[in-house]
Design a protein around this motif. Structure first.
Motif, mmCIF file in Angstrom:
data_model
loop_
_atom_site.group_PDB
_atom_site.id
_atom_site.type_symbol
_atom_site.label_atom_id
_atom_site.label_comp_id
_atom_site.label_asym_id
_atom_site.label_seq_id
_atom_site.Cartn_x
_atom_site.Cartn_y
_atom_site.Cartn_z
ATOM 1 N N SER A 1 0.825 -1.205 0.000
ATOM 2 C CA SER A 1 0.000 0.000 0.000
ATOM 3 C C SER A 1 0.861 1.257 0.000
ATOM 4 O O SER A 1 0.546 2.252 -0.685
ATOM 5 C CB SER A 1 -0.928 -0.010 1.219
ATOM 6 O OG SER A 1 -1.659 1.178 1.322
ATOM 7 N N ASP A 2 1.946 1.243 0.764
ATOM 8 C CA ASP A 2 2.848 2.398 0.794
ATOM 9 C C ASP A 2 3.452 2.660 -0.579
ATOM 10 O O ASP A 2 3.671 3.818 -0.961
ATOM 11 C CB ASP A 2 3.965 2.163 1.813
ATOM 12 C CG ASP A 2 3.460 2.159 3.253
ATOM 13 O OD1 ASP A 2 2.348 2.677 3.491
ATOM 14 O OD2 ASP A 2 4.163 1.617 4.122
ATOM 15 N N ALA A 3 3.700 1.587 -1.335
ATOM 16 C CA ALA A 3 4.316 1.726 -2.666
ATOM 17 C C ALA A 3 3.306 2.075 -3.740
ATOM 18 O O ALA A 3 3.682 2.649 -4.779
ATOM 19 C CB ALA A 3 5.049 0.436 -3.026
ATOM 20 N N HIS A 4 2.038 1.735 -3.525
ATOM 21 C CA HIS A 4 1.018 1.906 -4.567
ATOM 22 C C HIS A 4 -0.233 2.526 -3.954
ATOM 23 O O HIS A 4 -1.078 1.821 -3.384
ATOM 24 C CB HIS A 4 0.691 0.564 -5.218
ATOM 25 C CG HIS A 4 1.877 -0.104 -5.844
ATOM 26 N ND1 HIS A 4 2.448 0.328 -7.014
ATOM 27 C CD2 HIS A 4 2.610 -1.178 -5.420
ATOM 28 C CE1 HIS A 4 3.478 -0.441 -7.315
ATOM 29 N NE2 HIS A 4 3.602 -1.356 -6.366
ATOM 30 N N PRO A 5 -0.400 3.836 -4.093
ATOM 31 C CA PRO A 5 -1.546 4.520 -3.469
ATOM 32 C C PRO A 5 -2.910 4.091 -3.993
ATOM 33 O O PRO A 5 -3.926 4.498 -3.420
ATOM 34 C CB PRO A 5 -1.275 5.994 -3.797
ATOM 35 C CG PRO A 5 0.187 6.083 -4.059
ATOM 36 C CD PRO A 5 0.554 4.779 -4.682
#
Length: 458
Positions: A368-372
């Motif tokens: 999730s942090d890498a892909h909003p």
């Protein structure tokens, strides 16, 4: 049978991901063509491959493709497909007798399952258990008991709820398509309150529990009339609604609101129950003690069995003949359920659910942090989900993106399911028998699918 070359299922099945054809493969496509002439179009499949074997953490199709299982037949094969104690006990019962009808000639295994559920269910005081055939039937009977015990007609449920596909449970369910559209008119005296959905609460998650509980209180007192309400029915984690974990404190407040008004609290644990969330029942996470609790999916390892467990004085309020059914508490299903409990105890599967949940939450939070486009990561134990949204910092639901990610996972050998009121949630329900290696491999496949589809979404 002699010459049968189909793979052997159960835990002895080779635990590998293997894709040898396009998905679905030629043999599955042949069966799909056959299905179209035999089965109504309203019966669909999330991953349309025909299964030959399943066990541990994999499902093998007719073309020899082996998929990592993040679905468990929608939380049914929690202890693993064809788990030894389940298969052995069910097979032994098949050789003894398949049916008598408990209403005609009772048998001890029915009582054994009831005894186990009475001991495990977080219902206060002396308890009774009724066995039925399915989750929907369990919810229907819980409402019947509540109405009989209170003499009141009204039932209150929540936004995003799913409770089944029968007339009453379809009415209790919130989502129109595909569950309700065209099937009305619906059952009367059903009222709906907002769910404490932290990610989408208008004033923010910090206000969610209090404001949602206040809204329920207002609905009961001002619209329904508290003295008309038999029960409030709630999923401790909403299933088809998108694995929504209510804001902390909401469920205890709901219990208090009900108790103060003489309204019964029914916990629908059809999907969350029987070790799935790292407790035997999910309402235990916040110490909630419902008056009635339902179970089904994970109860009998794949055989049809549901249950209602409730306070003795409530369950006994229904006169003789008011509860039951021809197939309810089938002896083969009862033995399978006893096998499920044996597997949970022997393999410490409640703790295993927590381990799986920790692994999944860690990996999915990093994703999730890498892909909003992953707006929210949520769940408990081996019941975890991600909610997909449109890019650039929005919370606009992205159902097409969820569908594309699911299809990419399927093509790569990972079985995942979608959910949510907006169909924009990917939900993960691995069997508790899955190996760490398969779990990690499945999460890696998911990560790659999200990365590729998120790039297209920008």
């Amino acid at each position: 049978m002699p010459g049968d070359s189909r793979p052997v299922g159960g835990p002895g099945l080779k635990q590998v991901r293997r894709i040898v054809t396009e998905i679905p493969g030629p043999r599955s496509r042949e069966q799909l063509a056959r299905q179209r002439g035999l089965v109504p179009a309203g019966v669909g499949a999330a991953l349309p491959v025909f299964v030959e074997a399943a066990g541990g953490g994999v499902v093998v199709d007719a073309d020899g493709n082996s998929f990592i299982d993040f679905g468990s037949g929608i939380a049914v094969t929690t202890v693993g497909n064809s788990a030894p104690a389940v298969a052995e006990r069910a097979a032994a019962q098949l050789r003894r007798f398949t049916h008598t009808c408990f209403l005609v000639n009772p048998y001890a295994s029915y009582l054994d399952v009831c005894e186990k559920l009475n001991a495990l269910a977080p219902v206060p005081g002396e308890k009774r258990t009724l066995l039925v055939n399915s989750g929907a039937e369990a919810v229907e009977n819980a409402v019947k008991v509540a109405r009989a015990a209170t003499g009141r007609p009204a039932v209150v449920v929540f936004d995003h709820a799913f409770h089944g596909r029968t007339l009453l449970t379809m009415t209790l369910t919130a989502k129109n398509r595909p569950y309700k559209h065209g099937f009305g008119p619906f059952a009367p005296e059903v009222h709906r309150a907002p769910m404490a959905y932290p990610y989408r609460w208008p004033t923010g998650p910090e206000h969610c529990a209090e404001e949602a509980a206040d809204a329920l209180e207002d609905l009961l007192d001002r619209q329904v009339g508290a003295d008309n309400a038999a029960a409030v029915v709630v999923e401790p984690i909403q299933g088809e609604g998108g694995f929504i974990v209510p804001a902390p404190g909401f469920l205890p407040r709901v219990a208090e609101i009900c108790r103060a008004r003489g309204i019964l609290l029914i916990a629908d644990e059809v999907q969350t129950g029987i070790a799935r969330t790292g407790r035997m029942f999910a309402c235990e996470h916040e110490g909630v003690q419902p008056d009635l609790i339902t179970a089904a999916k994970g109860l009998a390892g794949g055989l049809p069995l549901g249950a209602v467990t409730g306070r003795a004085e409530l369950m006994d309020a229904v006169p003789a003949g008011g509860l039951g059914g021809t197939f309810s508490g089938n002896p083969v299903a009862c033995e399978a359920a006893l096998g499920v409990f044996a597997e949970i105890e022997a393999n410490d599967l409640v703790e295993r659910a927590l381990e799986i949940g920790d692994t999944m939450l860690d990996r999915l939070t990093d994703l999730s942090d890498a892909h909003p486009v992953i707006g929210d990561v949520r769940g408990r134990g081996a019941m975890i989900a991600v909610e997909l949204v449109e890019p650039f910092g929005t919370r606009v639901p992205a159902p097409d993106l969820a569908g594309r990610i699911a299809r990419r996972c399927h093509a790569e050998g990972l079985l995942v399911l979608t959910a949510g009121s907006h169909s924009n949630v990917l939900r993960f329900l691995p069997p508790l028998s899955i190996s760490d290696a398969l779990l990690e491999e499945g999460l890696s496949i998911l990560g790659e699918a999200v990365a590729k589809e998120a790039a297209f979404a920008v």
